[in-house]
Write a protein that holds these residues in place. Structure first.
Motif, PDB file in Angstrom:
ATOM      1  N   HIS A 191      42.784  31.528  41.402  1.00 27.72           N
ATOM      2  CA  HIS A 191      42.718  32.908  41.859  1.00 27.72           C
ATOM      3  C   HIS A 191      43.430  33.876  40.918  1.00 27.72           C
ATOM      4  O   HIS A 191      43.264  35.086  41.045  1.00 27.72           O
ATOM      5  CB  HIS A 191      43.324  33.043  43.258  1.00 27.72           C
ATOM      6  N   GLU A 225      34.564  37.482  41.699  1.00 32.23           N
ATOM      7  CA  GLU A 225      35.798  36.906  42.245  1.00 32.23           C
ATOM      8  C   GLU A 225      36.019  37.376  43.676  1.00 32.23           C
ATOM      9  O   GLU A 225      36.419  36.601  44.540  1.00 32.23           O
ATOM     10  CB  GLU A 225      37.002  37.292  41.388  1.00 32.23           C
ATOM     11  N   ARG A 226      35.751  38.650  43.929  1.00 32.72           N
ATOM     12  CA  ARG A 226      35.926  39.186  45.289  1.00 32.72           C
ATOM     13  C   ARG A 226      34.937  38.528  46.259  1.00 32.72           C
ATOM     14  O   ARG A 226      35.303  38.176  47.379  1.00 32.72           O
ATOM     15  CB  ARG A 226      35.751  40.697  45.276  1.00 32.72           C
ATOM     16  N   TRP A 240      36.126  35.022  46.915  1.00 29.78           N
ATOM     17  CA  TRP A 240      37.304  35.013  47.778  1.00 29.78           C
ATOM     18  C   TRP A 240      36.906  35.259  49.236  1.00 29.78           C
ATOM     19  O   TRP A 240      37.393  34.580  50.131  1.00 29.78           O
ATOM     20  CB  TRP A 240      38.330  36.052  47.325  1.00 29.78           C
TER      21      TRP A 240
END
Length: 112
Positions: A9, A88-89, A92
């Motif tokens: 992350h 990435e968002r 996540w």
């Protein structure tokens, strides 16, 4: 929180710190600490190698400047970095949703 807990992350978090504009390396580290309420107070030995890796991947670009007689490398997101941050968002959100569902009270099957 230890750097090991952020494995997988860290890159997304560093990219997010640069979303609002360029920052020098130490300011990236401080922004991550401040925005996390002090929970992500990572050593420079973790942050700088990650910034260098992101730069080699062309997700950020760095330029040198002199501030107060000291050389500083300032980093900014590239278009590829902005796209990677979006990915990435999304990743996540999917991960957090799955963990939340798995940890939901009463959602575990009985074992007897």
């Amino acid at each position: 929180m230890k750097a090991e807990a952020l494995k997988g992350h860290l890159d997304g978090l560093l990219l997010a710190m640069l979303e609002d504009g360029p920052l020098h390396g130490y300011a990236v580290k401080e922004a991550l600490r401040d925005t996390s309420g002090g929970r992500f107070d990572l050593p420079t030995g973790t942050v700088y190698p990650a910034l260098h890796r992101l730069e080699r991947a062309s997700l950020i670009t760095g330029t040198w400047s002199v501030v107060g007689g000291r050389r500083r490398r300032t980093y900014r997101l590239t278009a590829a970095g902005q796209a990677a941050l979006g990915g990435e968002r999304d990743h996540w959100r999917q991960f957090a949703d799955a963990v939340t569902a798995a940890l939901k009270a009463g959602s575990w099957p009985a074992t007897n």
